[in-house]
Design an enzyme around this catalytic site. Structure first.
Site, PDB file in Angstrom:
ATOM      1  N   SER A 192      -2.856  -7.752   2.914  1.00 35.16           N
ATOM      2  CA  SER A 192      -3.215  -7.589   4.323  1.00 35.16           C
ATOM      3  C   SER A 192      -3.592  -8.941   4.925  1.00 35.16           C
ATOM      4  CB  SER A 192      -4.381  -6.610   4.460  1.00 35.16           C
ATOM      5  OG  SER A 192      -4.010  -5.332   4.017  1.00 35.16           O
ATOM      6  N   ARG A 228      -2.140  -6.430  -8.326  1.00 34.01           N
ATOM      7  CA  ARG A 228      -1.053  -7.388  -8.138  1.00 34.01           C
ATOM      8  C   ARG A 228      -1.095  -8.538  -9.117  1.00 34.01           C
ATOM      9  NH1 ARG A 228      -2.868  -7.999  -2.079  1.00 34.01           N
ATOM     10  NH2 ARG A 228      -4.713  -7.466  -3.276  1.00 34.01           N
ATOM     11  N   LYS A 285     -18.747  -5.603   9.708  1.00 29.62           N
ATOM     12  CA  LYS A 285     -17.604  -6.517   9.583  1.00 29.62           C
ATOM     13  C   LYS A 285     -16.537  -6.162  10.617  1.00 29.62           C
ATOM     14  CE  LYS A 285     -14.594  -7.719   6.016  1.00 29.62           C
ATOM     15  NZ  LYS A 285     -14.125  -7.371   4.666  1.00 29.62           N
ATOM     16  N   HIS A 305       0.841  -1.213   0.000  1.00 38.80           N
ATOM     17  CA  HIS A 305       0.000   0.000   0.000  1.00 38.80           C
ATOM     18  C   HIS A 305       0.875   1.261   0.000  1.00 38.80           C
ATOM     19  CE1 HIS A 305      -3.089  -2.717   2.205  1.00 38.80           C
ATOM     20  NE2 HIS A 305      -3.516  -2.553   0.973  1.00 38.80           N
TER      21      HIS A 305
HETATM   22  P1  ADP Z   1      -9.893  -3.682  -0.257  1.00 39.87           P
HETATM   23  O1  ADP Z   1     -10.434  -4.325   0.971  1.00 39.87           O
HETATM   24  O2  ADP Z   1     -10.714  -2.504  -0.727  1.00 39.87           O
HETATM   25  O3  ADP Z   1      -9.477  -4.591  -1.382  1.00 39.87           O
HETATM   26  P2  ADP Z   1      -7.124  -3.444   0.583  1.00 39.87           P
HETATM   27  O4  ADP Z   1      -6.758  -2.697   1.816  1.00 39.87           O
HETATM   28  O5  ADP Z   1      -6.954  -4.915   0.608  1.00 39.87           O
HETATM   29  O6  ADP Z   1      -8.589  -2.966   0.268  1.00 39.87           O
HETATM   30  O7  ADP Z   1      -6.323  -2.876  -0.668  1.00 39.87           O
HETATM   31  C1  ADP Z   1      -6.426  -1.539  -1.108  1.00 39.87           C
HETATM   32  C2  ADP Z   1      -5.817  -1.417  -2.505  1.00 39.87           C
HETATM   33  O8  ADP Z   1      -4.433  -1.706  -2.444  1.00 39.87           O
HETATM   34  C3  ADP Z   1      -6.399  -2.387  -3.532  1.00 39.87           C
HETATM   35  O9  ADP Z   1      -6.480  -1.731  -4.781  1.00 39.87           O
HETATM   36  C4  ADP Z   1      -5.384  -3.486  -3.605  1.00 39.87           C
HETATM   37  O10 ADP Z   1      -5.383  -4.132  -4.852  1.00 39.87           O
HETATM   38  C5  ADP Z   1      -4.108  -2.690  -3.406  1.00 39.87           C
HETATM   39  N1  ADP Z   1      -3.008  -3.507  -2.888  1.00 39.87           N
HETATM   40  C6  ADP Z   1      -3.012  -4.313  -1.805  1.00 39.87           C
HETATM   41  N2  ADP Z   1      -1.813  -4.907  -1.636  1.00 39.87           N
HETATM   42  C7  ADP Z   1      -1.018  -4.444  -2.644  1.00 39.87           C
HETATM   43  C8  ADP Z   1       0.340  -4.702  -3.054  1.00 39.87           C
HETATM   44  N3  ADP Z   1       1.105  -5.555  -2.393  1.00 39.87           N
HETATM   45  N4  ADP Z   1       0.785  -4.055  -4.157  1.00 39.87           N
HETATM   46  C9  ADP Z   1      -0.006  -3.206  -4.842  1.00 39.87           C
HETATM   47  N5  ADP Z   1      -1.285  -2.942  -4.529  1.00 39.87           N
HETATM   48  C10 ADP Z   1      -1.785  -3.552  -3.445  1.00 39.87           C
END
Ligand code: ADP
Length: 148
Positions: A127, A90, A41, A17
């Site tokens: 995450s 990703r 949630k 992120h």
């Molecule tokens: P959500 O629950 O909305 O998917 P996340 O917190 O999991 O939110 O992710 C937010 C954004 O960050 C999403 O667009 C996700 O694809 C991107 N993201 C998460 N991990 C990575 C990573 N390792 N590299 C690039 N983008 C990422």
């Protein structure tokens, strides 16, 4: 002045992120990290902790703000007068998922989504992986951004 919303759960906020935000700062004047709160949630890391951690990470970067929102991302983006939604990709699975949301958001609000590809070294970081490692007592510090 171009403002992007970077929405997500950030449970927790990872180096993947962080990398998207830092690269996004080369494209936008300001990035609002929007922590989406879903009242129905239960999160793994408490909301307060996630806000504080992300604020500390970007303490030296005046162009990044952290906010919490509920409901649709497009409503939040419009309320903040944002020009764009920023997301990361990703994998092919991410791409399909992100495209559907981006299409829907564009149709409903006219707001464009900008997708940045992950850097290969962060492609495996999510995450959910960090939560799983943490739940088994592993050190997750290398997967999280440094706190300033
Ligand atoms: P959500 O629950 O909305 O998917 P996340 O917190 O999991 O939110 O992710 C937010 C954004 O960050 C999403 O667009 C996700 O694809 C991107 N993201 C998460 N991990 C990575 C990573 N390792 N590299 C690039 N983008 C990422």
């Amino acid at each position: 002045m171009k403002t992007a919303i970077f929405p997500g759960s950030f449970d927790p906020f990872t180096i993947g992120h962080y990398d998207i935000v830092m690269r996004g700062l080369q494209l936008f004047d300001e990035i609002i990290i929007g922590i989406g709160r879903n009242a129905s949630k239960q999160s793994y890391f408490p909301l307060d902790e996630r806000i504080k951690t992300i604020q500390s990470v970007f303490a030296g970067e005046a162009r990044v703000r952290v906010m919490v929102y509920e409901g649709l991302t497009i409503n939040f983006a419009q309320a903040q007068n944002a020009d764009c939604i920023l997301r990361g990709v990703r994998s092919v699975q991410d791409f399909e998922y992100e495209r559907n949301i981006a299409d829907a958001n564009k149709q409903l609000s006219g707001i464009e989504t900008v997708l940045l590809y992950t850097q290969p070294e962060y492609a495996h970081i999510s995450s959910s992986l960090v939560r799983e490692l943490h739940s088994y007592g592993n050190d997750i510090s290398t997967l999280l951004p440094k706190i300033n």
